[in-house]
Design a protein around this motif. Structure first.
Motif, PDB file in Angstrom:
ATOM      1  N   TYR A 239      32.569  12.700  -8.263  1.00 43.85           N
ATOM      2  CA  TYR A 239      33.327  12.828  -9.258  1.00 43.85           C
ATOM      3  C   TYR A 239      33.420  11.845 -10.454  1.00 43.85           C
ATOM      4  O   TYR A 239      32.916  10.525 -10.096  1.00 43.85           O
ATOM      5  N   HIS A 240      33.658  12.128 -11.800  1.00 41.12           N
ATOM      6  CA  HIS A 240      33.875  10.863 -12.821  1.00 41.12           C
ATOM      7  C   HIS A 240      35.163  10.352 -12.522  1.00 41.12           C
ATOM      8  O   HIS A 240      36.314  10.984 -12.674  1.00 41.12           O
ATOM      9  N   THR A 242      37.795   6.637 -12.929  1.00 40.76           N
ATOM     10  CA  THR A 242      38.150   5.217 -13.298  1.00 40.76           C
ATOM     11  C   THR A 242      38.720   4.566 -12.071  1.00 40.76           C
ATOM     12  O   THR A 242      39.573   5.225 -11.353  1.00 40.76           O
ATOM     13  N   ASN A 264      34.608  16.206 -16.349  1.00 41.27           N
ATOM     14  CA  ASN A 264      34.823  15.427 -17.508  1.00 41.27           C
ATOM     15  C   ASN A 264      35.637  16.083 -18.696  1.00 41.27           C
ATOM     16  O   ASN A 264      35.146  16.202 -19.806  1.00 41.27           O
TER      17      ASN A 264
END
Length: 281
Positions: A239-240, A242, A264
């Motif tokens: 997964y994208h 942070t 996204n």
């Protein structure tokens, strides 16, 4: 020594209520400060913008909370600027009624009528609100359980209150299925406390916040190490996300945090407490 207000808070946000500065400077007392948030009927319905901005410096925010009595600290920590939910949403989403909140808050200590003093000990000191409700509020507000229960709370990070939550023990397989089944069309805001105690070397205490577009997954384990969160890193690789940590009201406690922007989608607004970390994994 008197706690000083970080200058950058007032320099950047000039519109923060002057009553905050007066209160911290000793010019007004606690009761007067709380009164500035009440309407003409005595209801605490006005906004608390400073609660958002004070979290830019969690050490200062912690000292700010500890200045209050238990009654006022509970009141502040249940404001939607802190927990992200209005009292109406607490009822409609989680069944926490206005009556429950009133009983939990109780009355200001100066307004409480004196009662008969028991000969041995008083076992009715605390309002009759379930530990599950208090544990959930502690997870929402990101403070240790004792900060919502004790006049002089412990200055250490704890996770024991996760055990008070119904159906909190889950597996890593469960978390994987939650990610795979996440629907971007579902816009309901949700927060829950989970103990991942299967398929991992050591239990992981997670605060999972579901918002439109993704998830904020915060690891509440005290003094957590990178090795403890390897199962999460491996799970989230596809997964994208942070990566970073969240500052807490306990200065020595930093909570590893994954902010997962599924597919996204539109960017997720980063919490004031979040600090990003550069990692190669």
């Amino acid at each position: 020594m008197q706690q000083q207000i970080p200058e950058y808070i007032f320099n950047k946000f000039k519109y923060i209520s002057i009553s905050l500065k007066d209160y911290l400077g000793g010019l007004v007392d606690e009761e007067e400060y709380i009164r500035t948030r009440k309407d003409s009927l005595g209801r605490v319905i006005l906004q608390w913008p400073e609660l958002i901005f004070l979290k830019m410096d969690m050490g200062f925010y912690s000292d700010y909370l500890l200045r209050f009595s238990l009654y006022s600290r509970r009141l502040i920590l249940m404001e939607d600027e802190i927990i992200g939910f209005s009292q109406q949403q607490l009822y409609s989403l989680y069944g926490i009624s206005h009556d429950t909140i009133r009983r939990y808050l109780g009355k200001h200590k100066e307004k409480v009528r004196k009662k008969h003093k028991p000969k041995i000990r008083d076992i009715t000191r605390h309002s009759k609100v379930s530990k599950e409700v208090v544990a959930f509020l502690a997870i929402l507000s990101r403070v240790p359980f004792s900060w919502l229960e004790e006049e002089f709370p412990e200055l250490s990070w704890t996770v024991q209150h996760f055990s008070y939550l119904y159906d909190s023990k889950k597996s890593l397989v469960w978390l994987k299925s939650e990610l795979e089944g996440f629907s971007l069309a579902e816009s309901t805001h949700d927060v829950r406390g989970i103990i991942i105690n299967q398929d991992v070397p050591n239990p992981l205490f997670l605060r999972i916040e579901r918002i439109k577009g993704g998830l904020i997954i915060e690891v509440f384990n005290p003094n957590c190490t990178m090795s403890e969160i390897v199962p999460l890193i491996e799970l989230f690789q596809k997964y994208h996300f942070t990566f970073g940590y969240m500052d807490t009201v306990i200065k020595t406690q930093k909570n590893f945090t994954f902010i997962i922007n599924l597919k996204n989608n539109s960017p997720i607004c980063l919490p004031m407490e979040f600090r990003s970390l550069y990692c190669t994994f």
